[in-house]
Design an enzyme around this catalytic site. Structure first.
Site, PDB file in Angstrom:
ATOM      1  N   GLY A  92       0.812  -1.229   0.000  1.00  0.00           N
ATOM      2  CA  GLY A  92       0.000   0.000   0.000  1.00  0.00           C
ATOM      3  C   GLY A  92       0.835   1.264   0.000  1.00  0.00           C
ATOM      4  O   GLY A  92       2.057   1.228   0.125  1.00  0.00           O
TER       5      GLY A  92
ATOM      6  N   ASP B 213       4.292  -4.447  -7.178  1.00  0.00           N
ATOM      7  CA  ASP B 213       3.694  -3.228  -6.627  1.00  0.00           C
ATOM      8  C   ASP B 213       4.280  -1.987  -7.297  1.00  0.00           C
ATOM      9  O   ASP B 213       3.787  -0.876  -7.093  1.00  0.00           O
ATOM     10  CB  ASP B 213       3.899  -3.148  -5.110  1.00  0.00           C
ATOM     11  CG  ASP B 213       5.346  -3.364  -4.696  1.00  0.00           C
ATOM     12  OD1 ASP B 213       5.899  -4.421  -5.054  1.00  0.00           O
ATOM     13  OD2 ASP B 213       5.926  -2.483  -4.049  1.00  0.00           O
ATOM     14  N   ASN B 214       5.322  -2.180  -8.094  1.00  0.00           N
ATOM     15  CA  ASN B 214       5.913  -1.048  -8.813  1.00  0.00           C
ATOM     16  C   ASN B 214       5.622  -1.131 -10.308  1.00  0.00           C
ATOM     17  O   ASN B 214       6.332  -0.540 -11.112  1.00  0.00           O
ATOM     18  CB  ASN B 214       7.427  -0.994  -8.569  1.00  0.00           C
ATOM     19  CG  ASN B 214       7.758  -0.608  -7.135  1.00  0.00           C
ATOM     20  OD1 ASN B 214       6.953   0.013  -6.456  1.00  0.00           O
ATOM     21  ND2 ASN B 214       8.936  -0.973  -6.671  1.00  0.00           N
TER      22      ASN B 214
HETATM   23  P1  AMP Z   1       9.221   0.673  -2.719  1.00  0.00           P
HETATM   24  O1  AMP Z   1      10.191  -0.460  -2.710  1.00  0.00           O
HETATM   25  O2  AMP Z   1       9.831   2.035  -2.510  1.00  0.00           O
HETATM   26  O3  AMP Z   1       8.344   0.658  -3.924  1.00  0.00           O
HETATM   27  O4  AMP Z   1       8.281   0.498  -1.441  1.00  0.00           O
HETATM   28  C1  AMP Z   1       7.669  -0.702  -1.079  1.00  0.00           C
HETATM   29  C2  AMP Z   1       6.632  -0.439  -0.022  1.00  0.00           C
HETATM   30  O5  AMP Z   1       7.227   0.177   1.119  1.00  0.00           O
HETATM   31  C3  AMP Z   1       5.496   0.466  -0.437  1.00  0.00           C
HETATM   32  O6  AMP Z   1       4.328  -0.010   0.169  1.00  0.00           O
HETATM   33  C4  AMP Z   1       5.890   1.808   0.133  1.00  0.00           C
HETATM   34  O7  AMP Z   1       4.793   2.642   0.379  1.00  0.00           O
HETATM   35  C5  AMP Z   1       6.556   1.391   1.430  1.00  0.00           C
HETATM   36  N1  AMP Z   1       7.528   2.399   1.896  1.00  0.00           N
HETATM   37  C6  AMP Z   1       8.740   2.694   1.361  1.00  0.00           C
HETATM   38  N2  AMP Z   1       9.345   3.663   2.056  1.00  0.00           N
HETATM   39  C7  AMP Z   1       8.502   4.011   3.070  1.00  0.00           C
HETATM   40  C8  AMP Z   1       8.551   4.958   4.130  1.00  0.00           C
HETATM   41  N3  AMP Z   1       9.592   5.754   4.331  1.00  0.00           N
HETATM   42  N4  AMP Z   1       7.485   5.013   4.951  1.00  0.00           N
HETATM   43  C9  AMP Z   1       6.416   4.214   4.793  1.00  0.00           C
HETATM   44  N5  AMP Z   1       6.311   3.304   3.821  1.00  0.00           N
HETATM   45  C10 AMP Z   1       7.338   3.199   2.960  1.00  0.00           C
HETATM   46 MG    MG Z   2       6.797   1.208  -4.651  1.00  0.00          MG
END
Ligand code: AMP
Ligand code: MG
Length: 521
Positions: free
Chosen positions: A101, A270-271
């Site tokens: 999410g 998710d990306n």
């Molecule tokens: P990502 O690998 O950046 O696409 O992130 C994967 C998941 O981690 C997603 O659900 C992001 O919303 C969550 N996420 C990444 N960084 C943060 C953060 N600093 N605070 C809260 N959620 C995060």
């Molecule tokens: Mg992401």
């Protein structure tokens, strides 16, 4: 005073909301999103706004205004809007990760301008029910990387989410960049990004995983009606057609990545955007040394799952996960399987055509795939800069030289290595290229112009982003401004900017942020 935007909310009006309004971390069921408001930043200031995007959403001179800063820093809400975080899951590095999410992304509103719809989303504006163990914030370093790269990709002609603004929050954010137990405080920042929709494969996967077919159907119907309306009213057949379009759009996106040398770094489901947009700029990188095995993401350095050369295959893997998620709506595996098989065949053709375009080849030859394979092999015999190589190759067509190897020599990182077997292999390939060009009917001038329209001269090399970050960290935004302008015209000649048409400098070879990036952002 507030901003005059033509607000047309759909997602948070038409789809089921999480009934819980408290901003606590939790598992969300039977819902596509949760209402949440951005955190008020302590001392926000505007670093940059994209004039093209300001224009695209129907604002004029709003960039300098307090209202603009108030809204896009998350300090104030647009009237009659209810910001929200989206619920999605995902497969991370090949494994089902459950609920993820929008952990630090908050959608402000959807707007319409000149018959285009945009969802406006703040990234780094505080925690949401999906923040899990993290803080919901983003640092200046990663925000500059997302801001610059999304606009650069747009100007390169690569489907992407856009960036509207970059704001310093005035808050400090703790990050352990190397994941080695040495966290430090960094400046916090907020990017406002924009896209017709931020829906990901994972939004569908989470509902399928929860066996919530009712909400899954609502989401699929919503997506078709709002973003794939030309497919007609939702039905089993239309769901399959929808899947087919997602495969085509995702393929187009990844072929563009291969063309410009972009490595996403974290191609988790998710990306993956349902609209085939490049989304979530994290530890991405630009191929400097042409190497199919390269990934910028240190978190993936062991298996290199998301390396440059495998990106088209990873899209297929991700599409298979989406197919599984859509299966309950179609209840037949065959249509989905045949669409996946079509992707497998089509991506090979698209890749070959793309590589041929880089060489200025318009006609077809039965040996073309072998010829391209040979180029890939010879490009990987030694360190050679992808961007410089293809631009110099075009130049070698104009000069009509017999010494093509000499013309591209600037692209070699270790010119001394280009002797013996390596030099011979190049000479063989170049003589094949000359032979192959004899089949072409277009003039040299046309060919070169075409090559220069598919082979960028200026890309956001990893060290360039790092220079902008280092300066910005000291409060100097001039490098950021310069790069933003430079990357608006990536295919053109920019005599004043030749300093950016050079190989990666030696100091950047093993520097954190240049060749090695972690997911810490
Ligand atoms: P990502 O690998 O950046 O696409 O992130 C994967 C998941 O981690 C997603 O659900 C992001 O919303 C969550 N996420 C990444 N960084 C943060 C953060 N600093 N605070 C809260 N959620 C995060
Ligand atoms: Mg992401």
């Amino acid at each position: 005073m507030t901003l005059k935007l033509n607000i047309k909310n759909k997602f948070n009006v038409q789809l089921p909301a999480d009934p819980v309004l408290e901003n606590s971390r939790r598992q969300v069921k039977n819902a596509c999103f949760s209402f949440v408001v951005p955190k008020r930043p302590s001392n926000p200031s505007l670093i940059h706004a994209s004039p093209e995007m300001v224009d695209a959403i129907g604002l004029t001179s709003a960039m300098e205004s307090k209202a603009f800063l108030d809204i896009f820093s998350g300090s104030e809400l647009l009237p009659n809007t209810r910001p929200y975080a989206m619920c999605y899951g995902g497969h991370q590095f090949g494994n089902w990760a459950g609920q993820l999410g929008d952990g630090r992304a908050i959608n402000l509103a959807e707007i319409e301008h000149q018959e285009k719809n945009w969802a406006l989303q703040l990234k780094g504006a505080g925690e949401t029910p999906y923040s899990r163990t993290a803080d919901g914030l983003a640092v200046l370093r990663s925000s500059i990387r997302e801001y610059l790269c999304s606009e650069a990709m747009f100007h390169l002609g690569v489907p992407t989410t856009r960036a509207l603004s970059l704001v310093l929050s005035g808050d400090q954010v703790l990050r352990d960049v190397l994941y080695n137990g040495n966290p430090t405080f960094e400046k916090g920042a907020i990017v406002c990004r924009a896209a017709p929709s931020f829906l990901r494969f994972g939004n569908f996967e989470i509902l399928a995983a929860q066996q919530d077919v009712k909400t899954l159907k609502k989401l699929a119907d919503y997506t078709i009606q709002n973003h794939f309306a030309h497919l007609g009213s939702p039905s089993k057949e239309v769901y399959a057609k929808f899947f087919k379009e997602v495969t085509v759009k995702s393929m187009e996106m990844v072929i563009h990545w291969q063309r410009v040398g972009f490595v996403h770094g974290v191609m988790n489901t998710d990306n993956m955007s349902i609209l085939g947009l490049t989304i979530d700029y994290g530890p991405y990188g630009w191929l400097e040394d042409y190497d199919h095995g390269w990934t910028p993401n240190t978190t993936d350095s062991t298996h290199k799952r998301y390396r440059y050369g495998t990106q088209p295959q990873i899209v297929l893997w991700n599409l298979l996960k989406l197919a599984n998620a859509l299966y309950p709506l179609i209840e037949e595996a065959e249509p989905l399987q045949s669409i996946l098989a079509e992707y497998q065949a089509a991506v090979k053709v698209a890749y070959l055509e793309m590589m041929k375009s880089k060489l200025g080849l318009f006609t077809s030859d039965t040996e073309d795939h072998l010829f391209i394979e040979k180029l890939e092999n010879v490009l990987q015999l030694s360190e050679i800069d992808m961007t410089i190589f293809f631009r110099k190759l075009a130049a070698s067509n104009v000069s009509n030289t017999t010494d093509r190897l000499g013309t591209v020599s600037e692209a070699f990182y270790k010119a001394r290595e280009i002797k013996g077997e390596i030099a011979d292999a190049w000479k063989v390939w170049f003589s094949k290229y000359d032979q192959r060009l004899k089949k072409e009917t277009k003039s040299t001038k046309e060919r070169v112009a075409y090559m220069n329209s598919v082979n960028p001269k200026y890309v956001l090399r990893n060290y360039m982003a790092q220079l902008a970050i280092d300066a910005a960290d000291k409060g100097d935004y001039s490098v950021l401004d310069d790069l933003f302008e430079l990357l608006k015209n990536p295919y053109g000649e920019q005599p004043k900017n030749e300093k950016w048409f050079v190989k990666r400098p030696d100091w950047a070879r093993n520097k954190i942020g240049c060749s090695m990036l972690s997911c810490s952002s």
